[in-house]
Design an enzyme around this catalytic site. Structure first.
Site, PDB file in Angstrom:
ATOM      1  N   HIS A 280       0.849  -1.194   0.000  1.00 38.60           N
ATOM      2  CA  HIS A 280       0.000   0.000   0.000  1.00 38.60           C
ATOM      3  C   HIS A 280       0.882   1.241   0.000  1.00 38.60           C
ATOM      4  O   HIS A 280       2.114   1.140  -0.027  1.00 38.60           O
ATOM      5  CB  HIS A 280      -0.999  -0.028   1.164  1.00 38.60           C
ATOM      6  CG  HIS A 280      -0.377  -0.174   2.532  1.00 38.60           C
ATOM      7  ND1 HIS A 280       0.527   0.730   3.048  1.00 38.60           N
ATOM      8  CD2 HIS A 280      -0.530  -1.130   3.487  1.00 38.60           C
ATOM      9  CE1 HIS A 280       0.889   0.354   4.266  1.00 38.60           C
ATOM     10  NE2 HIS A 280       0.272  -0.783   4.549  1.00 38.60           N
TER      11      HIS A 280
ATOM     12  N   HIS B 129       3.928   1.514   2.289  1.00 34.49           N
ATOM     13  CA  HIS B 129       5.141   0.836   1.817  1.00 34.49           C
ATOM     14  C   HIS B 129       5.770   1.602   0.647  1.00 34.49           C
ATOM     15  O   HIS B 129       6.986   1.780   0.586  1.00 34.49           O
ATOM     16  CB  HIS B 129       4.829  -0.591   1.347  1.00 34.49           C
ATOM     17  CG  HIS B 129       4.090  -1.432   2.346  1.00 34.49           C
ATOM     18  ND1 HIS B 129       2.882  -2.013   2.073  1.00 34.49           N
ATOM     19  CD2 HIS B 129       4.393  -1.782   3.618  1.00 34.49           C
ATOM     20  CE1 HIS B 129       2.463  -2.703   3.122  1.00 34.49           C
ATOM     21  NE2 HIS B 129       3.361  -2.563   4.088  1.00 34.49           N
TER      22      HIS B 129
ATOM     23  N   CYS C  51       2.350  -9.144  21.407  1.00 33.18           N
ATOM     24  CA  CYS C  51       1.446  -8.602  20.384  1.00 33.18           C
ATOM     25  C   CYS C  51       1.873  -9.169  19.035  1.00 33.18           C
ATOM     26  O   CYS C  51       2.974  -8.870  18.559  1.00 33.18           O
ATOM     27  CB  CYS C  51       1.478  -7.077  20.353  1.00 33.18           C
ATOM     28  SG  CYS C  51       0.534  -6.437  18.945  1.00 33.18           S
TER      29      CYS C  51
ATOM     30  N   CYS D 111       2.571  -6.477  16.272  1.00 30.89           N
ATOM     31  CA  CYS D 111       3.904  -5.842  16.371  1.00 30.89           C
ATOM     32  C   CYS D 111       5.017  -6.883  16.270  1.00 30.89           C
ATOM     33  O   CYS D 111       6.167  -6.520  16.083  1.00 30.89           O
ATOM     34  CB  CYS D 111       4.108  -5.144  17.711  1.00 30.89           C
ATOM     35  SG  CYS D 111       2.990  -3.809  18.072  1.00 30.89           S
TER      36      CYS D 111
ATOM     37  N   CYS E 175      -3.126  -3.203  22.360  1.00 28.09           N
ATOM     38  CA  CYS E 175      -1.957  -2.527  21.773  1.00 28.09           C
ATOM     39  C   CYS E 175      -2.452  -1.264  21.061  1.00 28.09           C
ATOM     40  O   CYS E 175      -3.454  -1.303  20.346  1.00 28.09           O
ATOM     41  CB  CYS E 175      -1.283  -3.486  20.792  1.00 28.09           C
ATOM     42  SG  CYS E 175      -0.340  -2.673  19.521  1.00 28.09           S
TER      43      CYS E 175
ATOM     44  N   HIS F 232      -2.352  -1.772  17.113  1.00 28.06           N
ATOM     45  CA  HIS F 232      -3.156  -2.809  16.466  1.00 28.06           C
ATOM     46  C   HIS F 232      -4.544  -2.992  17.061  1.00 28.06           C
ATOM     47  O   HIS F 232      -5.365  -3.719  16.491  1.00 28.06           O
ATOM     48  CB  HIS F 232      -2.390  -4.133  16.446  1.00 28.06           C
ATOM     49  CG  HIS F 232      -1.137  -4.026  15.629  1.00 28.06           C
ATOM     50  ND1 HIS F 232       0.090  -3.738  16.183  1.00 28.06           N
ATOM     51  CD2 HIS F 232      -0.950  -4.104  14.295  1.00 28.06           C
ATOM     52  CE1 HIS F 232       0.985  -3.658  15.218  1.00 28.06           C
ATOM     53  NE2 HIS F 232       0.391  -3.876  14.070  1.00 28.06           N
TER      54      HIS F 232
ATOM     55  N   LYS G  92      -6.244   6.228  10.457  1.00 32.11           N
ATOM     56  CA  LYS G  92      -5.238   5.200  10.243  1.00 32.11           C
ATOM     57  C   LYS G  92      -5.659   4.373   9.021  1.00 32.11           C
ATOM     58  O   LYS G  92      -6.850   4.107   8.847  1.00 32.11           O
ATOM     59  CB  LYS G  92      -5.199   4.308  11.495  1.00 32.11           C
ATOM     60  CG  LYS G  92      -3.970   3.510  11.570  1.00 32.11           C
ATOM     61  CD  LYS G  92      -3.857   2.702  12.827  1.00 32.11           C
ATOM     62  CE  LYS G  92      -2.706   1.771  12.508  1.00 32.11           C
ATOM     63  NZ  LYS G  92      -2.613   0.578  13.137  1.00 32.11           N
TER      64      LYS G  92
ATOM     65  N   LYS H   3      -8.055  -1.824   6.389  1.00 34.27           N
ATOM     66  CA  LYS H   3      -8.991  -2.511   5.491  1.00 34.27           C
ATOM     67  C   LYS H   3     -10.412  -2.297   5.988  1.00 34.27           C
ATOM     68  O   LYS H   3     -11.338  -2.149   5.202  1.00 34.27           O
ATOM     69  CB  LYS H   3      -8.665  -4.006   5.476  1.00 34.27           C
ATOM     70  CG  LYS H   3      -7.502  -4.332   4.547  1.00 34.27           C
ATOM     71  CD  LYS H   3      -7.327  -5.840   4.429  1.00 34.27           C
ATOM     72  CE  LYS H   3      -5.868  -6.200   4.592  1.00 34.27           C
ATOM     73  NZ  LYS H   3      -5.577  -7.488   5.124  1.00 34.27           N
TER      74      LYS H   3
HETATM   75  N1  MSP Z   1       8.830  -6.432   8.783  1.00 35.66           N
HETATM   76  C1  MSP Z   1       9.023  -5.272   9.564  1.00 35.66           C
HETATM   77  C2  MSP Z   1      10.322  -4.568   9.168  1.00 35.66           C
HETATM   78  C3  MSP Z   1      11.562  -5.386   9.283  1.00 35.66           C
HETATM   79  S1  MSP Z   1      12.950  -4.500   8.739  1.00 35.66           S
HETATM   80  C4  MSP Z   1      14.255  -5.422   9.161  1.00 35.66           C
HETATM   81  C5  MSP Z   1       7.869  -4.308   9.362  1.00 35.66           C
HETATM   82  N2  MSP Z   1       7.156  -4.447   8.247  1.00 35.66           N
HETATM   83  S2  MSP Z   1       5.907  -3.534   7.826  1.00 35.66           S
HETATM   84  O1  MSP Z   1       5.356  -4.140   6.651  1.00 35.66           O
HETATM   85  O2  MSP Z   1       5.028  -3.344   8.926  1.00 35.66           O
HETATM   86  O3  MSP Z   1       6.517  -2.182   7.381  1.00 35.66           O
HETATM   87  C6  MSP Z   1       6.631  -1.075   8.236  1.00 35.66           C
HETATM   88  C7  MSP Z   1       7.145   0.074   7.409  1.00 35.66           C
HETATM   89  O4  MSP Z   1       6.268   0.346   6.297  1.00 35.66           O
HETATM   90  C8  MSP Z   1       7.249   1.412   8.132  1.00 35.66           C
HETATM   91  O5  MSP Z   1       8.399   1.520   8.921  1.00 35.66           O
HETATM   92  C9  MSP Z   1       7.269   2.351   6.932  1.00 35.66           C
HETATM   93  O6  MSP Z   1       8.497   2.287   6.285  1.00 35.66           O
HETATM   94  C10 MSP Z   1       6.208   1.737   6.025  1.00 35.66           C
HETATM   95  N3  MSP Z   1       4.866   2.215   6.335  1.00 35.66           N
HETATM   96  C11 MSP Z   1       3.757   1.436   6.489  1.00 35.66           C
HETATM   97  N4  MSP Z   1       2.682   2.238   6.729  1.00 35.66           N
HETATM   98  C12 MSP Z   1       3.046   3.523   6.757  1.00 35.66           C
HETATM   99  C13 MSP Z   1       2.373   4.743   6.990  1.00 35.66           C
HETATM  100  N5  MSP Z   1       1.073   4.805   7.216  1.00 35.66           N
HETATM  101  N6  MSP Z   1       3.110   5.883   7.018  1.00 35.66           N
HETATM  102  C14 MSP Z   1       4.468   5.863   6.778  1.00 35.66           C
HETATM  103  N7  MSP Z   1       5.117   4.722   6.552  1.00 35.66           N
HETATM  104  C15 MSP Z   1       4.441   3.524   6.499  1.00 35.66           C
HETATM  105  O7  MSP Z   1       7.689  -3.445  10.196  1.00 35.66           O
END
Ligand code: MSP
Length: 512
Positions: free
Chosen positions: A17, A20, A125, A128, A143, A146, A298, A301
């Site tokens: 999304h 990412h 959690c 997380c 949490c 979540h 936030k 889905k």
């Molecule tokens: N798998 C772990 C990361 C391991 S790294 C060794 C993880 N994955 S995650 O899919 O949850 O990705 C989190 C990251 O996605 C955030 O740190 C950021 O880079 C990005 N983001 C996801 N949603 C976001 C927002 N709503 N806003 C900004 N960044 C976002 O954590």
């Protein structure tokens, strides 16, 4: 000159999304910028495929974890292909080489006496993928991130002696002159980490006795490695750990680990401690951008407000989607993204400024010079002004990873040309002074070409397209590299006298 930048490796329980793609696009822009500046760049992204969260998501879809991650991982690869992301590596934590290397690192820590076994009871959690303290839950015992109740887990785990690393981490984070300084950006986040670090560190559990979907602990096959430990190790396995003569490749230590603030602690504290414990270098810089909401909520889905990279591309096209995602909100603090905000930014920056300048200039060349670049001495005044904005504002902001401010500098440089056109009034010169008209149009087009070199990291395809429309020859990226190595060579500009401009299509139709 080497430069290594990473994004987090993303969990596969969600399809890609805009959260990412925000991080990945920003990292891509930085990677492309560094390449233009002559760096040999490694840029790694990937997918985090182990852990309880993945098991639950696979189960929900009626798939085995392996089937599920194989499918989901492709979605991330496709999203990055769609957005023209120039990553040099894509790591999956289920890759055989990664599994072996993670086991090696854990074994090294164990052999050094940094891992021990202990019975542990705590709340976990799954969202997380971490243990969580009661005081960190909301009033309903959930949490904060979540909104789910953590589960009580009680098992014998292997623990890593994180508590031993408080001083060494504080020293390296605080002392900017330290030869192994760990820089944390932005400042406020650095200060939060320091504050928390000063309170002391508890040892952390690094294995699971009840979870099969993970990498087996090499010295006790009844346990799997904690998903976060395996995930962090991907940053070195992705660039070829262990290399032949030196355990780490020339790209290590990483120049920038990029992520949002949600996972900063893992990167600033746990990851450097694991590396230092294993006798390896810690990353040079950890950069956290903010977390954004969509229209004030936030992304979820349930609310139905998730924006996918595909939806952005369908609406704006690839390059505009890249540009808009990273330039809409400040890079660092938390923010809010909305479709109306994206539309407005699109109209202002792309339709009205960039797109309009392309067609406006093109029309003037067609009208006054039959679409040819006239032969005239370059009056470099405007070009130098643009160069100043780009070299000073843009480059300074880009190097500080202020990616939204760097895009503002691009707009400022485009506005310079638009204003110069208003001041010169070429439509009047066409009646009174053809020589002056030639000089003016020549200087506009050269200044515009110059801006395209800097626009390239954001819009690699459109900038080349405008370059071609402007009658500038060759591959923009190659010329940009040459320009940055030797700017003086290009003081007369890029579009050569006698070259023909191409007909300009409408690049950014206005959105109502
Ligand atoms: N798998 C772990 C990361 C391991 S790294 C060794 C993880 N994955 S995650 O899919 O949850 O990705 C989190 C990251 O996605 C955030 O740190 C950021 O880079 C990005 N983001 C996801 N949603 C976001 C927002 N709503 N806003 C900004 N960044 C976002 O954590």
């Amino acid at each position: 000159m080497k430069f290594y930048i990473t994004t987090p490796i993303y969990y596969l329980n969600d399809a890609p999304h805009i959260g990412h793609s925000y991080t990945t696009t920003a990292a891509d822009i930085m990677a492309r910028w560094k390449r233009l500046k002559g760096y040999d760049v490694a840029f790694v992204t990937g997918t985090d495929e182990h852990g309880a969260k993945i098991v639950a998501a696979a189960k929900e879809k009626g798939k085995s974890p392996q089937e599920f991650v194989d499918e989901m991982s492709e979605k991330f690869k496709d999203a990055w292909k769609l957005l023209n992301i120039s990553n040099t590596g894509f790591i999956r934590t289920t890759d055989a080489s990664h599994i072996k290397n993670s086991q090696d690192i854990i074994q090294i820590l164990f052999d050094k006496g940094l891992i021990y076994k202990k019975k542990y009871t705590a709340l976990y959690c799954v969202g997380c993928e971490k243990f969580i303290l009661e005081r960190d839950l909301d009033e309903n015992g959930c949490c904060h991130d979540h909104k789910t109740k953590p589960q009580l887990q009680s098992e014998e785990n292997y623990f890593f002696k994180l508590s031993q690393f408080q001083e060494i981490l504080l020293e390296r984070i605080l002392d900017e002159k330290h030869k192994e300084h760990i820089e944390i950006q932005p400042m406020e986040r650095r200060n939060e980490i320091i504050g928390k670090l000063k309170l002391g560190l508890d040892d952390i559990s690094v294995s699971r006795a009840t979870l099969d979907w993970g990498i087996p602990v090499p010295f006790d096959k009844n346990h799997t490695i904690y998903v976060w430990v395996d995930a962090l190790i991907s940053y070195i396995t992705a660039i070829g750990y262990p290399a032949k003569n030196n355990p780490l490749s020339d790209f290590w230590p990483a120049d920038i680990h990029l992520m949002a603030k949600d996972i900063l602690w893992f990167h600033c504290v746990i990851w450097p401690a694991i590396l230092i414990g294993a006798g390896l270098a810690a990353p040079k810089k950890v950069y956290s951008h903010g977390f954004f909401t969509i229209d004030g909520d936030k992304m979820s889905k349930t609310i139905g407000n998730v924006i996918s990279p595909q939806a952005l591309v369908d609406k704006f096209g690839v390059d505009a989607a890249r540009y808009l995602t990273v330039s809409l909100i400040p890079f660092g603090p938390d923010g809010d993204i909305s479709w109306s905000g994206l539309n407005l930014k699109y109209n202002t920056d792309l339709a009205n400024n960039l797109g309009n300048l392309t067609s406006r200039l093109n029309k003037m060349f067609q009208k006054y010079f039959e679409g040819n670049i006239p032969s005239v001495k370059h009056n470099g005044v405007l070009f130098e002004k643009a160069e100043q904005v780009l070299n000073e504002d843009f480059a300074k902001e880009m190097d500080a990873f202020q990616i939204h401010k760097a895009s503002d500098a691009l707009q400022k440089a485009l506005t310079l040309i638009n204003q110069q056109i208003e001041n010169d009034a070429p439509w009047t010169l066409a009646k009174t002074d053809m020589e002056k008209l030639k000089e003016c149009l020549f200087s506009y087009i050269q200044s515009f070409d110059l801006i395209l070199l800097y626009l390239f990291p954001y819009m690699p395809v459109i900038s080349q397209k405008i370059w071609d429309i402007n009658g500038a020859q060759g591959n923009l990226e190659e010329i940009a590299k040459d320009y940055f190595a030797n700017p003086k060579k290009y003081k007369d500009g890029f579009s050569k006298a006698g070259a023909k401009l191409q007909a300009a299509e409408v690049l950014f139709p206005r959105i109502q």
